[in-house]
Motif scaffolding. Structure first.
Motif, PDB file in Angstrom:
ATOM      1  N   MET A 219       0.818  -1.211   0.000  1.00 18.19           N
ATOM      2  CA  MET A 219       0.000   0.000   0.000  1.00 18.19           C
ATOM      3  C   MET A 219       0.849   1.257   0.000  1.00 18.19           C
ATOM      4  O   MET A 219       1.940   1.269   0.577  1.00 18.19           O
ATOM      5  N   ALA A 220       0.332   2.283  -0.641  1.00 14.65           N
ATOM      6  CA  ALA A 220       0.978   3.588  -0.527  1.00 14.65           C
ATOM      7  C   ALA A 220       0.660   4.123   0.863  1.00 14.65           C
ATOM      8  O   ALA A 220      -0.450   3.957   1.353  1.00 14.65           O
ATOM      9  N   THR A 221       1.653   4.731   1.495  1.00 15.21           N
ATOM     10  CA  THR A 221       1.402   5.364   2.789  1.00 15.21           C
ATOM     11  C   THR A 221       1.655   6.866   2.665  1.00 15.21           C
ATOM     12  O   THR A 221       2.510   7.297   1.895  1.00 15.21           O
ATOM     13  N   VAL A 222       0.892   7.616   3.422  1.00 18.22           N
ATOM     14  CA  VAL A 222       0.949   9.081   3.323  1.00 18.22           C
ATOM     15  C   VAL A 222       0.864   9.699   4.717  1.00 18.22           C
ATOM     16  O   VAL A 222       0.152   9.209   5.591  1.00 18.22           O
ATOM     17  N   GLY A 223       1.628  10.743   4.906  1.00 23.43           N
ATOM     18  CA  GLY A 223       1.494  11.584   6.108  1.00 23.43           C
ATOM     19  C   GLY A 223       1.592  13.017   5.622  1.00 23.43           C
ATOM     20  O   GLY A 223       2.555  13.366   4.952  1.00 23.43           O
ATOM     21  N   ALA A 224       0.587  13.834   5.888  1.00 20.44           N
ATOM     22  CA  ALA A 224       0.579  15.186   5.317  1.00 20.44           C
ATOM     23  C   ALA A 224       0.687  16.238   6.410  1.00 20.44           C
ATOM     24  O   ALA A 224      -0.189  16.362   7.257  1.00 20.44           O
ATOM     25  N   GLU A 225       1.802  16.963   6.393  1.00 23.81           N
ATOM     26  CA  GLU A 225       1.990  18.039   7.376  1.00 23.81           C
ATOM     27  C   GLU A 225       1.187  19.252   6.928  1.00 23.81           C
ATOM     28  O   GLU A 225       1.192  19.583   5.758  1.00 23.81           O
ATOM     29  N   GLN A 226       0.542  19.890   7.855  1.00 23.21           N
ATOM     30  CA  GLN A 226      -0.353  21.000   7.507  1.00 23.21           C
ATOM     31  C   GLN A 226       0.134  22.304   8.131  1.00 23.21           C
ATOM     32  O   GLN A 226       0.223  22.424   9.343  1.00 23.21           O
ATOM     33  N   GLU A 227       0.428  23.286   7.287  1.00 20.19           N
ATOM     34  CA  GLU A 227       0.736  24.628   7.792  1.00 20.19           C
ATOM     35  C   GLU A 227      -0.521  25.491   7.709  1.00 20.19           C
ATOM     36  O   GLU A 227      -1.328  25.322   6.797  1.00 20.19           O
ATOM     37  N   CYS A 300       2.142  34.403  13.259  1.00 20.37           N
ATOM     38  CA  CYS A 300       0.785  33.833  13.232  1.00 20.37           C
ATOM     39  C   CYS A 300       0.684  32.557  12.406  1.00 20.37           C
ATOM     40  O   CYS A 300      -0.415  32.150  12.044  1.00 20.37           O
ATOM     41  N   GLN A 301       1.816  31.964  12.053  1.00 21.85           N
ATOM     42  CA  GLN A 301       1.764  30.738  11.247  1.00 21.85           C
ATOM     43  C   GLN A 301       2.177  29.539  12.103  1.00 21.85           C
ATOM     44  O   GLN A 301       3.120  29.635  12.902  1.00 21.85           O
ATOM     45  N   PHE A 302       1.458  28.430  11.913  1.00 23.31           N
ATOM     46  CA  PHE A 302       1.679  27.257  12.756  1.00 23.31           C
ATOM     47  C   PHE A 302       1.644  25.993  11.898  1.00 23.31           C
ATOM     48  O   PHE A 302       1.306  26.042  10.716  1.00 23.31           O
ATOM     49  N   GLU A 303       2.013  24.884  12.511  1.00 23.96           N
ATOM     50  CA  GLU A 303       2.005  23.621  11.756  1.00 23.96           C
ATOM     51  C   GLU A 303       1.548  22.474  12.636  1.00 23.96           C
ATOM     52  O   GLU A 303       1.802  22.448  13.838  1.00 23.96           O
ATOM     53  N   LEU A 304       0.909  21.531  11.977  1.00 19.26           N
ATOM     54  CA  LEU A 304       0.468  20.304  12.648  1.00 19.26           C
ATOM     55  C   LEU A 304       0.884  19.144  11.749  1.00 19.26           C
ATOM     56  O   LEU A 304       0.744  19.224  10.533  1.00 19.26           O
ATOM     57  N   ALA A 305       1.436  18.082  12.342  1.00 21.02           N
ATOM     58  CA  ALA A 305       1.862  16.949  11.511  1.00 21.02           C
ATOM     59  C   ALA A 305       1.395  15.632  12.115  1.00 21.02           C
ATOM     60  O   ALA A 305       1.528  15.413  13.318  1.00 21.02           O
ATOM     61  N   PRO A 306       0.831  14.758  11.283  1.00 16.48           N
ATOM     62  CA  PRO A 306       0.386  13.449  11.757  1.00 16.48           C
ATOM     63  C   PRO A 306       1.434  12.371  11.471  1.00 16.48           C
ATOM     64  O   PRO A 306       2.390  12.602  10.732  1.00 16.48           O
ATOM     65  N   LEU A 307       1.224  11.200  12.032  1.00 17.13           N
ATOM     66  CA  LEU A 307       2.003  10.034  11.633  1.00 17.13           C
ATOM     67  C   LEU A 307       1.450   9.532  10.305  1.00 17.13           C
ATOM     68  O   LEU A 307       0.310   9.835   9.949  1.00 17.13           O
ATOM     69  N   PHE A 308       2.252   8.737   9.594  1.00 17.44           N
ATOM     70  CA  PHE A 308       1.764   8.262   8.302  1.00 17.44           C
ATOM     71  C   PHE A 308       0.721   7.154   8.479  1.00 17.44           C
ATOM     72  O   PHE A 308       0.690   6.467   9.492  1.00 17.44           O
ATOM     73  N   GLU A 309      -0.130   7.029   7.471  1.00 14.47           N
ATOM     74  CA  GLU A 309      -1.166   5.979   7.447  1.00 14.47           C
ATOM     75  C   GLU A 309      -1.323   5.511   6.007  1.00 14.47           C
ATOM     76  O   GLU A 309      -0.769   6.112   5.088  1.00 14.47           O
ATOM     77  N   THR A 310      -2.119   4.475   5.805  1.00  9.95           N
ATOM     78  CA  THR A 310      -2.456   4.065   4.448  1.00  9.95           C
ATOM     79  C   THR A 310      -2.983   5.283   3.687  1.00  9.95           C
ATOM     80  O   THR A 310      -3.763   6.062   4.244  1.00  9.95           O
ATOM     81  N   ALA A 311      -2.572   5.433   2.421  1.00  9.46           N
ATOM     82  CA  ALA A 311      -2.844   6.679   1.693  1.00  9.46           C
ATOM     83  C   ALA A 311      -4.315   7.093   1.728  1.00  9.46           C
ATOM     84  O   ALA A 311      -4.635   8.256   1.948  1.00  9.46           O
ATOM     85  N   ASN A 312      -5.202   6.146   1.537  1.00  7.54           N
ATOM     86  CA  ASN A 312      -6.623   6.466   1.480  1.00  7.54           C
ATOM     87  C   ASN A 312      -7.122   7.045   2.803  1.00  7.54           C
ATOM     88  O   ASN A 312      -7.803   8.071   2.849  1.00  7.54           O
TER      89      ASN A 312
END
Ligand SMILES: [Mg+2]
Length: 731
Positions: A219-227, A300-312
Motif C-alpha cells: 500500500m501507498a502510505t501518506v502523512g501530510a503536514e499541515q501549515e 501567526c503561522q503554525f504547523e500540525l503533523a500526523p504520523l503516516f497511514e495508508t494513503a486512502n
C-alpha cells in the motif's frame, strides 16, 4: 478616533475576553480513553458483528475483496446501534467532489413506525449506496447539467466515524462519488484505483526478490503536514478580502514581520496552545494520529503533523484535519486560514506530503536500512521513483497547480516549480556507485561530539537536510513539498502512486525478462545492477542536492532539459496530454474523459478564483480605499486653503497635496483598468485562463501596489482595513 479604528485596535482585541475564557487549564483524558472513540474501529465491529460476518468484512477491508451484498444489512444495523449509542441522529455519505472540499447530505435514522410513532432504521442499501444530486458539483463536461444522477459508494477501507458539530452528531460514511455512467466525479475513486495499481506492481518486485512471503498487499502510505495561519477573528471580519478570498489582496508590509526569525519554533502562545489542544482532542476522537505541533516561520503561522497511514485513510484524515482546524478556531476567538499565501511579503503555507510504500506485513519499501548498498530491493524502489519523477515531472507539477499555489511555488520560501529530487549524501553516493557499476559501500554518519562532557555524543546523519527541494528523500520516505496548504492531498497522491506504478511495472518487466524462469541469486544481482545502472544514467538529471532557490540552478535545470512550469495555467494544460491519458488509462486510474474533465475543472477553478479576487479588488478599492483617500485629500486641501487664508506660506502643504492627489488619481486609474480587464472574456477556457494570468493578475498587482503605498500615507483613523501590523502581531 473613528469607530472603525477603535474596532481594529489591537488592545481592544486583547481585552475581548478570549484569553480568560479559553485559556483555562483543563485536565486532559489519557490518550487511550480518547483515541478513536468516535470511529467504528475493527474492535467495535468485532464486538458487534457475528463472527462470520466480521471475518468476511475484514477480508474486504484488508485484502480488497468485494463486499458480499448479503452482509450489508447486518453490518448496517450494527453500525447504526453503535452510532445511536454515541448520540448520532443522522447519517451521511461523506465524499470528496472535485471542488477540493468534502460534501455531505444528512439523512435521519428516524422512520415512522406506521402507528403514529417513530423508530430508527439503517438498511444495508443505505450504507452501501447513496444517490446525491450530482448536478451542482463540477464534472468538467463528464455529463450535461440536466443529467443530475450521481452515486456514492461505501469505501469500507476507510473507517466510518462520527462528526460532532453544532451540538449534533452525524454518522459519516466515507464514500466514492461517481456519475450515473460510472465516471469518477471525486478525488477518492482515482486514489483507490491508483493504490491498487501501485500495490500490484510493487508486489511483482517483491516476488522477484522472493520477499513476498505472507504479503498480500502493498500500500501507498501518506502523512501530510499541515501549515496554517491563525488570526484574531475580530480582524478577520473587518477584512472583506480575507472573508471572500481567504487571502488579503491588499496590505503593506509591516515594520516587523519574520525578519528576526523569532516565531519559528518559538514558545506557542497560550491562546494558540489551547486551540491546538482542542483540535488535537477532536482529531484523536476521530482516530487521526496527529503527532507534532509548532510555530512556523511567519508570524501567526503554525504547523500540525500526523504520523503516516495508508494513503486512502491519510487523505480522508487530512480533510478532517482541515475541517477541524477551521471549526475549532472561532471557539478561541480565532480564524484559521488555510490559503497558500494569505499575506504578501511573509512566508506562505504548504503541505508536505510524506509518501512511501508498505507491505501489509509492515515492511516499508523505502527503508534503506544500514548497509544500503546491499539492499537491492530498496535500490530498485528508489530508482523506480527517480525514473517516475523524471519521466512525469509534468504531471507531478500539475498535481500541485492552483491559483493559490502560484503565489508560493518559486518564491524564495517554497520549492521552485522545477521538479527535482534531493537524495542526500549517502544515497547520492550509492547512486553514483550504481552508475559506475557495483555499489560497494554505504556512507556512515558517525558521531557528533558537542564539546561539553555533560552533553551526550549524538549520532549524525550522513547529510544535512535540504529545505529547498520539492521532492526530498527524508530517511525512509519521500517528502513532496510543493503541495499547497489548502489542497486535498488525494490528487497529488494519486499522481505519485500512478507514476511510480508505471516505473515499478517497467522495472519488474525488465527484470522478469532478463532473469528468466531459472533465476539464481548471482544472476538476479547482476541483472538488477545492470538495470539500475541504465536507469541512473538516463534519469540522474532529475537529482539535485543543492540550493533550489539559487538562480544558477534554474539555468542548470534548463540545460538539463527539466521542465519549469512557473504558473498553473501552463502546468495544468499538460494533464490531458496523450502521454498522461495513456498512463492513467493503462493503470485503470482514470479514463480519457475523466482525465480531460480534471484538466477542465482545475483550469476553470483557477479562472474563477482569480476573477473573484479581481472583483473584490475593484469593490474594496472603490468602496473603501478610494473614499478614505478622498477624505485624506480633502483634509490636505483644507489645510492648504486654511494656511493660505491665514497668509502663511503653504508651499510644502501644497506640494504634499499635489503629490497625494496624483496618487489618488493613480488609484482611480488602477481600479478602472482592473475592472475593464476583468470583464474581458475569451470563450476558450485555456485562452481565458491565459488572459487571467497575463492581464488580470498583473492589473490586480498594480492596484495592490498603489493601495499599499496609500496605506502608509493615509491617516490611520481614516484607513478602513486592519493592517498587517495589527493582524499579524496579535498573540
Ligand atoms: Mg513547515
Amino acid at each position: 478616533m473613528s469607530t472603525t479604528a477603535a474596532a481594529h485596535d489591537p488592545s481592544a482585541a486583547r481585552s475581548n475576553g478570549h484569553f480568560s475564557k479559553h485559556d483555562a487549564s483543563h485536565r486532559p483524558h489519557p490518550i487511550e480513553d480518547v483515541f478513536s472513540t468516535d470511529v467504528y474501529t475493527e474492535r467495535a465491529m468485532q464486538q458487534r458483528l457475528p463472527k462470520d460476518v466480521f471475518k468476511k468484512l475484514q477480508r474486504t477491508i484488508k485484502q480488497g475483496e468485494r463486499l458480499d451484498p448479503e452482509l450489508a444489512d447486518v453490518v448496517a444495523s450494527a453500525m447504526k446501534d453503535w452510532a445511536l449509542e454515541r448520540g448520532a441522529s443522522h447519517y451521511t455519505h461523506w465524499f470528496q467532489p472535485l471542488t477540493g472540499q468534502t460534501a455531505e447530505k444528512h439523512d435521519a435514522f428516524m422512520v415512522p413506525d406506521g402507528h403514529g410513532g417513530a423508530l430508527s432504521e439503517f438498511t444495508g442499501s443505505a450504507l452501501v449506496q447513496g444517490e446525491p444530486d450530482a448536478s451542482s458539483f463540477p464534472s468538467g463536461g463528464l455529463r450535461a447539467t440536466f443529467e443530475a444522477r450521481g452515486y456514492t459508494a461505501w469505501d469500507c477501507t476507510s473507517p466510518v466515524f462520527i462528526n460532532r458539530s453544532g451540538g449534533s452528531a452525524t454518522l459519516c460514511i466515507p464514500t466514492a462519488f461517481v456519475s450515473w455512467t460510472g465516471e469518477a466525479l471525486d478525488k477518492k475513486t482515482p486514489l483507490l484505483r491508483s493504490m491498487e495499481a501501485l500495490g500490484e506492481q510493487a508486489l511483482r518486485v517483491l516476488k522477484i526478490f522472493g520477499t513476498d512471503a505472507n504479503v498480500s498487499r502493498v500500500m501507498a502510505t501518506v502523512g501530510a503536514e499541515q501549515e496554517y495561519f491563525l488570526i484574531d477573528r475580530e480582524y478577520y471580519f473587518q477584512r472583506p478580502d480575507l472573508i471572500t478570498c481567504d487571502r488579503s489582496i491588499f496590505g503593506a508590509k509591516p515594520p516587523k514581520h519574520q525578519q528576526l526569525e523569532d516565531h519559528y519554533f518559538g514558545a506557542i502562545p497560550s491562546r494558540v496552545l489551547a486551540y491546538m489542544s482542542e483540535c488535537e482532542r477532536d482529531l484523536y476522537r476521530l482516530g487521526v494520529p496527529v503527532k507534532t505541533r509548532h510555530n512556523e516561520v511567519a508570524p501567526c503561522q503554525f504547523e500540525l503533523a500526523p504520523l503516516f497511514e495508508t494513503a486512502n485513510i491519510a487523505c480522508d484524515h487530512q480533510m478532517l484535519v482541515m475541517e477541524t482546524l477551521k471549526r475549532v478556531a472561532p471557539r478561541h476567538g480565532l480564524q484559521c486560514i488555510l490559503h497558500e499565501k494569505p499575506f504578501a511579503g511573509i512566508n506562505g503555507s504548504g503541505k508536505h506530503l510524506n509518501w512511501s510504500m508498505s507491505t501489509d506485513t509492515g515492511v516499508n519499501l523505502l527503508d534503506p536500512r544500514d548497509e544500503t548498498h546491499t539492499n537491492m530491493q530498496f535500490l530498485v524502489c528508489l530508482c523506480a521513483v527517480i525514473r517516475a519523477v523524471d519521466l512525469h515531472a509534468d504531471l507531478l507539477r500539475a498535481s500541485v497547480a492552483s491559483a493559490n499555489n502560484d503565489h508560493r511555488l518559486g518564491a524564495n520560501e517554497a520549492p521552485p516549480a522545477i521538479m527535482s529530487i534531493f537524495l542526500g549524501d549517502m544515497l547520492s553516493d550509492i547512486v553514483d556507485q550504481l552508475e559506475a557499476g557495483t555499489p560497494k559501500s554505504t556512507l556512515k554518519g558517525g558521531k557528533l561530539d558537542l564539546g561539553a562532557r555533560t552533553l551526550p555524543q549524538i549520532p549524525r546523519h550522513t547529510g544535512d537536510r535540504n529545505r529547498t527541494s520539492p521532492f526530498a528523500f527524508t530517511g525512509n520516505k519521500f517528502e513532496f513539498r510543493a503541495v499547497g496548504s489548502s489542497a486535498s492531498v488525494a490528487w497529488p497522491a494519486t499522481v505519485l502512486n500512478t507514476i511510480v506504478a508505471e516505473s515499478l511495472d517497467f522495472v519488474a518487466t525488465e527484470l522478469e525478462k532478463s532473469v528468466g524462469p531459472k533465476a539464481n541469486e548471482a544472476k538476479l544481482q547482476q541483472v538488477v545492477r545492470a538495470l539500475l545502472q541504465k536507469i541512473v544514467k538516463q534519469h540522474k538529471r532529475v537529482i539535485f542536492n543543492g540550493d533550489g532557490y539559487d538562480k544558477a540552478w534554474h539555468d542548470e535545470a534548463a540545460k538539463r532539459g527539466l521542465l519549469n512550469h512557473r504558473d498553473s495555467v501552463r502546468a495544468l494544460s499538460v494533464i490531458s496530454a496523450k502521454k498522461n491519458i495513456d498512463l492513467f488509462k493503462k493503470y485503470k486510474v482514470l479514463n480519457k474523459v475523466e482525465v480531460e474533465s480534471r484538466e477542465h475543472i482545475f483550469i476553470e477553478k483557477y479562472v474563477k478564483q482569480v476573477l473573484i479576487e479581481a472583483e473584490m479588488g475593484v469593490l474594496i478599492g472603490r468602496t473603501q480605499i478610494l473614499p478614505a483617500a478622498i477624505r485624506q485629500q480633502s483634509e490636505l486641501a483644507e489645510v492648504v486653503a486654511a494656511t493660505e487664508a491665514a497668509d502663511v506660506d503653504a508651499t510644502d502643504a501644497r506640494a504634499h497635496l499635489e503629490q497625494f492627489a496624483s496618487e489618488v488619481n493613480r488609484l482611480r486609474i488602477a481600479i478602472a483598468k482592473l475592472d475593464e480587464i476583468t470583464s474581458e472574456h475569451a470563450t476558450d477556457a485555456h485562452e481565458h485562463a491565459a488572459h487571467i494570468r497575463d492581464k488580470v493578475r498583473p492589473a490586480l498587482a498594480d492596484l495592490r501596489e498603489v493601495v499599499d503605498s496609500l496605506e502608509v500615507q493615509i491617516s490611520s483613523d481614516l484607513w478602513p482595513l486592519p493592517t498587517y501590523r495589527e493582524i499579524l502581531l496579535i498573540k
